[in-house]
Design a protein around this motif. Structure first.
Motif, short mmCIF file in Angstrom:
data_model
loop_
_atom_site.label_atom_id
_atom_site.label_comp_id
_atom_site.label_asym_id
_atom_site.label_seq_id
_atom_site.Cartn_x
_atom_site.Cartn_y
_atom_site.Cartn_z
N ASN A 184 14.53 0.50 10.65
CA ASN A 184 15.34 0.51 11.86
C ASN A 184 16.83 0.39 11.52
N ARG A 185 17.14 -0.36 10.48
CA ARG A 185 18.53 -0.56 10.08
C ARG A 185 18.99 0.46 9.03
N ASN A 186 18.14 1.46 8.77
CA ASN A 186 18.47 2.55 7.85
C ASN A 186 18.66 2.06 6.41
N CYS A 187 17.84 1.10 6.00
CA CYS A 187 17.90 0.55 4.64
C CYS A 187 17.06 1.41 3.70
N ALA A 188 17.45 1.40 2.44
CA ALA A 188 16.67 2.07 1.40
C ALA A 188 15.56 1.13 0.93
N PRO A 189 14.50 1.68 0.34
CA PRO A 189 13.47 0.83 -0.25
C PRO A 189 14.09 -0.08 -1.32
N PRO A 190 13.64 -1.27 -1.51
CA PRO A 190 12.40 -1.89 -1.04
C PRO A 190 12.51 -2.53 0.34
N ALA A 191 13.69 -2.45 0.98
CA ALA A 191 13.83 -3.04 2.32
C ALA A 191 13.17 -2.17 3.37
N ALA A 192 12.65 -1.03 2.99
CA ALA A 192 11.91 -0.10 3.86
C ALA A 192 10.74 0.43 3.04
N PRO A 193 9.80 1.13 3.68
CA PRO A 193 8.69 1.70 2.90
C PRO A 193 9.19 2.63 1.79
N ALA A 194 8.42 2.76 0.74
CA ALA A 194 8.81 3.55 -0.42
C ALA A 194 9.08 5.01 -0.06
N TRP A 195 8.40 5.54 0.92
CA TRP A 195 8.56 6.94 1.29
C TRP A 195 9.78 7.19 2.18
N THR B 130 0.81 -1.22 0.00
CA THR B 130 0.00 0.00 0.00
C THR B 130 0.84 1.27 0.00
N ASP B 131 2.12 1.18 0.39
CA ASP B 131 2.97 2.37 0.36
C ASP B 131 3.55 2.65 -1.02
N GLU B 132 3.34 1.75 -1.95
CA GLU B 132 3.86 1.92 -3.31
C GLU B 132 2.88 2.76 -4.13
N PRO B 133 3.41 3.72 -4.89
CA PRO B 133 2.50 4.49 -5.76
C PRO B 133 2.00 3.59 -6.89
N PRO B 134 0.78 3.84 -7.36
CA PRO B 134 0.27 3.01 -8.46
C PRO B 134 1.15 3.18 -9.70
N ALA B 135 1.37 2.09 -10.38
CA ALA B 135 2.20 2.12 -11.59
C ALA B 135 1.45 2.88 -12.68
N ARG C 191 1.39 -10.36 4.23
CA ARG C 191 1.30 -8.90 4.41
C ARG C 191 1.93 -8.47 5.74
N MET C 192 1.67 -9.25 6.77
CA MET C 192 2.23 -8.94 8.08
C MET C 192 3.76 -9.04 8.03
N ARG C 193 4.27 -10.08 7.40
CA ARG C 193 5.72 -10.26 7.30
C ARG C 193 6.36 -9.12 6.50
N ARG C 194 5.73 -8.73 5.41
CA ARG C 194 6.27 -7.64 4.59
C ARG C 194 6.35 -6.36 5.41
N ALA C 195 5.29 -6.06 6.16
CA ALA C 195 5.30 -4.86 7.00
C ALA C 195 6.39 -4.96 8.07
N PHE C 196 6.53 -6.12 8.69
CA PHE C 196 7.56 -6.35 9.69
C PHE C 196 8.95 -6.12 9.10
N LEU C 197 9.20 -6.70 7.93
CA LEU C 197 10.51 -6.57 7.30
C LEU C 197 10.82 -5.12 6.93
N LYS C 198 9.81 -4.39 6.46
CA LYS C 198 10.03 -2.99 6.12
C LYS C 198 10.32 -2.18 7.39
N GLY C 199 9.70 -2.55 8.50
CA GLY C 199 10.01 -1.90 9.77
C GLY C 199 11.44 -2.18 10.20
N ILE C 200 11.86 -3.42 10.06
CA ILE C 200 13.24 -3.79 10.37
C ILE C 200 14.19 -3.01 9.45
N GLY C 201 13.85 -2.93 8.18
CA GLY C 201 14.67 -2.18 7.23
C GLY C 201 14.79 -0.72 7.60
#
Length: 171
Positions: free
Chosen positions: A151-162, A77-82, A139-149
């Protein structure tokens, strides 16, 4: 006539519509549990352990896992529509074909008397619930992983697109 004109201008959409007609017409096979929707492995893994962090100690591996989940679930849901570049006529044609497919699916499943009981007795309802649970876990795992990303200062896609990493992302 109007629907035919709209659909004839859709080019590749006609083949999608034809495939959709086949799926809609065979929908009773799902109700009778003669055909089952396959659950992707990544969703089964998410269902078994949504908070598993084994082998996910780098931003690139987190991003790869998020990409696998995106492939199974579609965009988050954080991804802009293509931008699809479709015209108003093409979008109208798509809406018309979706309505026609829904009508076909309804007609093919409505003839089954006691459909809800048949779905329960054949196990189709239980499988459908399992598919939905696997999707929810993914969906839950994807949200969890993006939160971890994040926290670890990762760029998307390992974090939300924004999210914008502070001082450069870690890889």
């Amino acid at each position: 006539m109007v629907a035919t004109l709209m659909l004839s201008g859709c080019g590749g959409a006609m083949s999608d519509f034809g495939a959709g007609v086949g799926a809609a017409a065979t929908a009773p096979l799902d109700d009778l549990n003669l055909r089952r929707q396959q659950i992707p492995t990544v969703l089964l893994q998410a269902e078994a352990n949504p908070y598993d962090l084994r082998n996910l100690n780098q931003c690139t591996t987190i991003g790869a896992e998020v990409a696998r989940l995106n492939e199974a679930l579609g965009p988050d849901t954080d991804e802009p529509p293509a931008p699809d570049g479709s015209t108003l006529g093409e979008r109208a044609g798509d809406a018309a074909s979706k309505a026609a497919l829904d009508a076909i699916r309804d007609a093919t499943t409505d003839f089954i008397p006691g459909r809800s009981w048949i779905r329960r007795l054949t196990g189709a309802e239980q499988h459908s619930r399992h598919v939905q649970a696997a999707i929810q876990a993914g969906r839950m795992r994807r949200a969890f992983l993006k939160g971890i990303g994040m926290n670890r200062n990762c760029a998307p896609p390992a974090a939300p697109a924004w999210f914008r990493p502070r001082g450069g992302s870690r890889r």
